[in-house]
Design an enzyme around this catalytic site. Sequence first.
Site, PDB file in Angstrom:
ATOM      1  N   MET A  30       0.892  -1.340   0.139  1.00  0.00           N
ATOM      2  CA  MET A  30       0.005   0.140   0.008  1.00  0.00           C
ATOM      3  C   MET A  30       0.748   1.144  -0.022  1.00  0.00           C
ATOM      4  O   MET A  30       0.472   2.349   0.356  1.00  0.00           O
ATOM      5  CB  MET A  30      -0.883  -0.006   1.139  1.00  0.00           C
ATOM      6  CG  MET A  30      -1.778  -1.376   1.154  1.00  0.00           C
ATOM      7  SD  MET A  30      -3.453  -1.032   2.369  1.00  0.00           S
ATOM      8  CE  MET A  30      -2.819  -0.623   3.818  1.00  0.00           C
ATOM      9  N   GLY A  31       2.181   1.088  -0.220  1.00  0.00           N
ATOM     10  CA  GLY A  31       2.954   2.190  -0.361  1.00  0.00           C
ATOM     11  C   GLY A  31       3.445   2.696   0.982  1.00  0.00           C
ATOM     12  O   GLY A  31       3.350   2.030   1.767  1.00  0.00           O
ATOM     13  N   HIS A  37       9.125  -3.341   3.183  1.00  0.00           N
ATOM     14  CA  HIS A  37       8.853  -3.618   2.074  1.00  0.00           C
ATOM     15  C   HIS A  37       9.933  -3.688   1.273  1.00  0.00           C
ATOM     16  O   HIS A  37       9.997  -4.744   0.330  1.00  0.00           O
ATOM     17  CB  HIS A  37       8.176  -2.144   1.405  1.00  0.00           C
ATOM     18  CG  HIS A  37       6.984  -1.733   1.985  1.00  0.00           C
ATOM     19  ND1 HIS A  37       6.925  -0.560   2.734  1.00  0.00           N
ATOM     20  CD2 HIS A  37       5.555  -2.578   1.962  1.00  0.00           C
ATOM     21  CE1 HIS A  37       5.479  -0.709   2.997  1.00  0.00           C
ATOM     22  NE2 HIS A  37       4.781  -1.641   2.844  1.00  0.00           N
ATOM     23  N   GLY A 147       4.653 -10.377   3.816  1.00  0.00           N
ATOM     24  CA  GLY A 147       5.636 -10.254   5.060  1.00  0.00           C
ATOM     25  C   GLY A 147       5.198 -11.236   6.261  1.00  0.00           C
ATOM     26  O   GLY A 147       3.757 -11.108   6.457  1.00  0.00           O
ATOM     27  N   ASP A 150       2.575  -9.581   8.922  1.00  0.00           N
ATOM     28  CA  ASP A 150       0.982  -9.686   8.730  1.00  0.00           C
ATOM     29  C   ASP A 150       0.783 -11.175   8.545  1.00  0.00           C
ATOM     30  O   ASP A 150       0.610 -11.766   7.636  1.00  0.00           O
ATOM     31  CB  ASP A 150       0.730  -8.998   7.572  1.00  0.00           C
ATOM     32  CG  ASP A 150       0.776  -7.373   7.916  1.00  0.00           C
ATOM     33  OD1 ASP A 150       0.158  -6.864   8.309  1.00  0.00           O
ATOM     34  OD2 ASP A 150       1.755  -6.923   7.250  1.00  0.00           O
ATOM     35  N   VAL A 176      11.103  -7.478   9.309  1.00  0.00           N
ATOM     36  CA  VAL A 176      11.913  -6.479   9.490  1.00  0.00           C
ATOM     37  C   VAL A 176      11.618  -5.569  10.409  1.00  0.00           C
ATOM     38  O   VAL A 176      10.686  -4.844  10.743  1.00  0.00           O
ATOM     39  CB  VAL A 176      12.371  -5.769   8.396  1.00  0.00           C
ATOM     40  CG1 VAL A 176      13.405  -4.806   8.440  1.00  0.00           C
ATOM     41  CG2 VAL A 176      12.620  -6.571   7.192  1.00  0.00           C
ATOM     42  N   SER A 186       4.140   1.211   8.322  1.00  0.00           N
ATOM     43  CA  SER A 186       3.940   2.396   7.457  1.00  0.00           C
ATOM     44  C   SER A 186       2.869   3.250   8.540  1.00  0.00           C
ATOM     45  O   SER A 186       3.410   4.403   8.517  1.00  0.00           O
ATOM     46  CB  SER A 186       3.009   2.368   6.074  1.00  0.00           C
ATOM     47  OG  SER A 186       3.543   1.386   5.266  1.00  0.00           O
TER      48      SER A 186
HETATM   49  P1  AMP Z   1       1.436  -2.910   3.511  1.00  0.00           P
HETATM   50  O1  AMP Z   1       1.980  -1.812   2.726  1.00  0.00           O
HETATM   51  O2  AMP Z   1       1.354  -2.501   4.948  1.00  0.00           O
HETATM   52  O3  AMP Z   1       0.240  -3.535   3.020  1.00  0.00           O
HETATM   53  O4  AMP Z   1       2.409  -4.171   3.419  1.00  0.00           O
HETATM   54  C1  AMP Z   1       2.767  -4.950   2.122  1.00  0.00           C
HETATM   55  C2  AMP Z   1       3.745  -5.845   2.347  1.00  0.00           C
HETATM   56  O5  AMP Z   1       4.985  -5.826   3.090  1.00  0.00           O
HETATM   57  C3  AMP Z   1       2.856  -7.002   3.159  1.00  0.00           C
HETATM   58  O6  AMP Z   1       2.802  -8.378   2.882  1.00  0.00           O
HETATM   59  C4  AMP Z   1       3.428  -6.802   4.652  1.00  0.00           C
HETATM   60  O7  AMP Z   1       3.217  -7.828   5.453  1.00  0.00           O
HETATM   61  C5  AMP Z   1       5.022  -6.486   4.315  1.00  0.00           C
HETATM   62  N1  AMP Z   1       5.567  -5.962   5.480  1.00  0.00           N
HETATM   63  C6  AMP Z   1       5.051  -4.804   5.804  1.00  0.00           C
HETATM   64  N2  AMP Z   1       5.983  -4.460   7.014  1.00  0.00           N
HETATM   65  C7  AMP Z   1       6.771  -5.359   7.045  1.00  0.00           C
HETATM   66  C8  AMP Z   1       7.956  -5.532   7.949  1.00  0.00           C
HETATM   67  N3  AMP Z   1       8.147  -4.724   8.870  1.00  0.00           N
HETATM   68  N4  AMP Z   1       8.802  -6.766   7.782  1.00  0.00           N
HETATM   69  C9  AMP Z   1       8.310  -7.488   6.650  1.00  0.00           C
HETATM   70  N5  AMP Z   1       7.507  -7.336   5.765  1.00  0.00           N
HETATM   71  C10 AMP Z   1       6.582  -6.241   6.000  1.00  0.00           C
END
Ligand code: AMP
Length: 280
Positions: A30-31, A37, A147, A150, A176, A186
């Site tokens: 989602m940016g 990411h 990731g 989630d 991470v 985010s």
């Molecule tokens: P989001 O933009 O928050 O929807 O996340 C996009 C992808 O990045 C999802 O698969 C999340 O699980 C992954 N992600 C977000 N934060 C982390 C993190 N700290 N470590 C690893 N993966 C992450």
Amino acid sequence: MKIISDPQKLNRLSRSISKKGRSIGLVPTMGALHEGHLRLVREAKKKCDAVIVSIFVNPIQFGPNEDFKKYPRPAAADKKLLAKEKVDILFNPSVRQMYPEDPKTFVLVEDLGDYLCGRSRPGHFKGVTTVVAKLFNIAMPHKAFFGAKDFQQQAIIRQMVKDLNMPVKIVTVPTVREADGLAISSRNKYLSKEEREQAPILYFSLKMGAQIIRSGEKNAAKVISQIKKLILSDSNFKIDYVSISDPKTFREYQKINKPALISVAAYIGKTRLIDNILVR
Ligand code: AMP
């Protein structure tokens, strides 16, 4: 890096990449990109010939009182980061392009979405699986990267892929963290200085819970109570849930005899943070 917002255009390009025998990796996001990411992107670069990163703040996975409107959208900074990682394609459709009209078809993974975050965010996972299914149909990736932060999300997506015979391999990448243990998110951008200082207590409490289990405690309620006590001892967090469950079914344990997922969701101010740890 090619920047594409039209789903049909991306679909045509993906087909032509596949036709040439090159494998495609998709990283849905989602940016408001951060190191978490980027770890997914680097994993995708290692495992695939061409990498597509999607940036789409998906309205149908947000509840009516959630942060869809104020979700950060730093488009220029995101593009710069992805270009630096040598991503092949950035797919950044508008809401209109993804949902030209109100959708009538949804993908719902039953049961798994009823626990943990699904309980506090009704409809959330239905929104996630629907948009991820759409992204898979548009980008036609061979592999897609998610990731472990989630954890429930990646498990639900794996179930969807299995149940619907989707021709894509799901790769889960470890969480991470910041140097102080806070899972990068985010939504960390919402935190005030004081909230940011308190936030690492979530991960400390999970690590403590894991330690208690490893030292032989089998009573889940006791471990949960210790975790809650630690979180509340020194922070303004309001706990949504602390759960010790089967990492495959998310059913909560009373007695811990098998691998356990300890997961937590808590509000600090208006910000909802989640984290988890797997105890094998
Ligand atoms: P989001 O933009 O928050 O929807 O996340 C996009 C992808 O990045 C999802 O698969 C999340 O699980 C992954 N992600 C977000 N934060 C982390 C993190 N700290 N470590 C690893 N993966 C992450």
